[in-house]
Design an enzyme around this catalytic site. Structure first.
Site, PDB file in Angstrom:
ATOM      1  N   TYR A 109       0.845  -1.192   0.000  1.00 34.13           N
ATOM      2  CA  TYR A 109       0.000   0.000   0.000  1.00 34.13           C
ATOM      3  C   TYR A 109       0.878   1.239   0.000  1.00 34.13           C
ATOM      4  O   TYR A 109       1.902   1.298   0.696  1.00 34.13           O
ATOM      5  CB  TYR A 109      -0.908   0.021   1.239  1.00 34.13           C
ATOM      6  CG  TYR A 109      -1.712   1.298   1.350  1.00 34.13           C
ATOM      7  CD1 TYR A 109      -2.950   1.412   0.740  1.00 34.13           C
ATOM      8  CD2 TYR A 109      -1.214   2.401   2.045  1.00 34.13           C
ATOM      9  CE1 TYR A 109      -3.680   2.598   0.817  1.00 34.13           C
ATOM     10  CE2 TYR A 109      -1.934   3.584   2.126  1.00 34.13           C
ATOM     11  CZ  TYR A 109      -3.165   3.672   1.508  1.00 34.13           C
ATOM     12  OH  TYR A 109      -3.873   4.831   1.587  1.00 34.13           O
ATOM     13  N   GLU A 197      -3.913   7.484  -3.429  1.00 34.91           N
ATOM     14  CA  GLU A 197      -3.448   6.179  -2.950  1.00 34.91           C
ATOM     15  C   GLU A 197      -3.351   5.170  -4.080  1.00 34.91           C
ATOM     16  O   GLU A 197      -4.127   5.216  -5.035  1.00 34.91           O
ATOM     17  CB  GLU A 197      -4.349   5.651  -1.834  1.00 34.91           C
ATOM     18  CG  GLU A 197      -5.765   5.312  -2.236  1.00 34.91           C
ATOM     19  CD  GLU A 197      -6.553   4.686  -1.093  1.00 34.91           C
ATOM     20  OE1 GLU A 197      -6.084   4.718   0.061  1.00 34.91           O
ATOM     21  OE2 GLU A 197      -7.643   4.169  -1.359  1.00 34.91           O
TER      22      GLU A 197
END
Length: 230
Positions: A109, A197
């Protein structure tokens, strides 16, 4: 303002972040033709709605033939996709993203958020990516690594490498993740984003780092500076 995944990836590519080859489609025939143009051995058929959890709701399918691209596209287009973010009413799928299949070895991530309490942008990374990231943040927060960014100095190479080390990466993969972090920060700053993101940021079996999924939100008050974003 939120945008679709395909739009986010177009912007990522403009900033030099590696993304899979893909095409945006609004019909089954367009989807099949897109798959032919991409020319992969497998394709990912992805619903484009403003909500997460699309895969769990049946909005992301992996096709291993053009017949499967046609089948999955016909099943997803027009469906009411219900996820944990849409609510029970769901959202109707009107756009598809057809992408080349990618061989995934690791998932991580990588994201940038605004820390309003400390008045700075924070680079957030984790060794755990994909759909598990929400449970990781809730149950094992020690696996989430945060690097506050001085708004005057910006994100330097040292900070980018520090964040990349927080994912457990080493060697060439570490360097690639740091580079992606720098480019994502440049995008975030120049485009007046409020969230950016990449989840997951994957490593392939050939040690290439690629953004498989992306989400970017923009500050509505700054859209006049970026008229091309819509």
């Amino acid at each position: 303002m939120d945008i679709h995944e395909y739009q986010a990836k177009e912007i990522l590519a403009q900033y030099g972040v590696p993304v899979p080859e893909g095409r945006c489609c609004s019909s089954v025939e367009d989807a099949v033709n897109a798959a032919k143009t991409i020319g992969s051995n497998s394709w990912v058929v992805k619903a484009q709605i403003h909500a997460g959890g699309r895969g769990e709701g049946g909005g992301v399918r992996i096709a291993h033939s053009l017949d499967e691209v046609r089948q999955y596209s016909s099943e997803i287009l027009g469906m009411t996709l219900v996820t944990h973010q849409t609510g029970p009413s769901g959202k109707v799928v009107r756009i598809l993203l057809i992408e080349e299949g990618v061989s995934i070895y690791e998932e991580r991530y990588l994201g940038l958020v605004v820390d309003r309490d400390n008045q700075c942008i924070v680079l957030v990374t984790s060794s755990e990516g994909g759909t598990a990231i929400e449970s990781v943040a809730r149950n094992t927060p020690e696996r989430i690594y945060r690097v506050p960014i001085d708004p005057v100095v910006g994100l330097g190479r040292a900070g980018a490498l520090e964040a990349a080390r927080g994912t457990g990466a080493k060697g060439p993969v570490l360097e690639q993740i740091a580079t992606v972090s720098e480019r994502l920060y440049k995008l975030f700053w120049e485009q007046d984003a409020s969230l950016a993101e990449i989840n997951p940021l994957v490593t392939t079996d050939s040690s290439a780092v690629i953004a498989i999924d992306a989400k970017i939100n923009f500050d509505d008050n700054a859209l006049f500076r970026n008229p091309t974003i819509s």
